[in-house]
Design a protein around this motif. Sequence first.
Motif, short mmCIF file in Angstrom:
data_model
loop_
_atom_site.label_atom_id
_atom_site.label_comp_id
_atom_site.label_asym_id
_atom_site.label_seq_id
_atom_site.Cartn_x
_atom_site.Cartn_y
_atom_site.Cartn_z
N ILE A 60 0.86 -1.18 0.00
CA ILE A 60 0.00 0.00 0.00
C ILE A 60 0.91 1.23 0.00
O ILE A 60 1.96 1.22 0.63
N ALA A 61 0.51 2.26 -0.75
CA ALA A 61 1.35 3.46 -0.85
C ALA A 61 0.49 4.71 -0.98
O ALA A 61 -0.71 4.63 -1.26
N ASP A 62 1.15 5.85 -0.79
CA ASP A 62 0.48 7.13 -0.93
C ASP A 62 0.45 7.61 -2.37
O ASP A 62 -0.34 8.47 -2.73
N ASN A 63 1.34 7.06 -3.21
CA ASN A 63 1.33 7.42 -4.62
C ASN A 63 1.92 6.28 -5.45
O ASN A 63 2.59 5.39 -4.92
N TYR A 64 1.63 6.30 -6.72
CA TYR A 64 2.03 5.22 -7.63
C TYR A 64 3.55 5.09 -7.75
O TYR A 64 4.08 3.98 -7.84
N GLU A 65 4.24 6.21 -7.73
CA GLU A 65 5.70 6.20 -7.90
C GLU A 65 6.40 5.34 -6.86
O GLU A 65 7.41 4.71 -7.13
N ARG A 66 5.86 5.30 -5.64
CA ARG A 66 6.48 4.49 -4.57
C ARG A 66 6.40 2.98 -4.88
O ARG A 66 7.16 2.20 -4.32
#
Length: 189
Positions: A60-66
């Motif tokens: 799970i992440a705050d943005n796609y780039e991560r």
Amino acid sequence: MSDEISPAFDVIIKALKEEKVIAYPTEAVFGLGCDPDSEEAVQELLALKNRSWAKGLILIADNYERLLPYIDDSQLSDKQKETMFSFWPGPVTWVIPAKKTTPIWLTGKFETLAVRVTDHPLVKQLCSIYEKPLVSTSANLSGLEPCRSVEEVRQQFGKRIPVLEGEVGGRKNPSEIRDALTGNLYRQG
């Protein structure tokens, strides 16, 4: 993001850096998580859940780039990416081909990885401060219902796991899981 971290996040970030398992609220239930690059932390999480490594895990992440260090989105068409992005941020998890370098403790027996860009404000803030995605699986002991409050996490796990205090997002069901290549539904949300 300011250099000032609230004491609640400070404890959680410290635990992540020490390769520990944490609990945090998500869109529907509390999640158990850890640093995805720590085999030790992932093994501890699997042992707590009594879960087989072969099932694979969700990031799970705050943005796609991560998520890009772990997934091979070059195998997705522009249309497939467009469909995926239309559900994010939000409670839909997508199964995407994994990079060859993605650790087996994340992918399990698969050549894919399940990933989600969350819209839960606390998880977004946590990933932003930690600057990485987190492993995310429901916070519950084998055979018990997933925890929906800090109190339930403490009842099931005691003080063994630091908990990011907060409210779950109010969804009734865990995230929907879909295959990014085919669109097939693996789990209804």
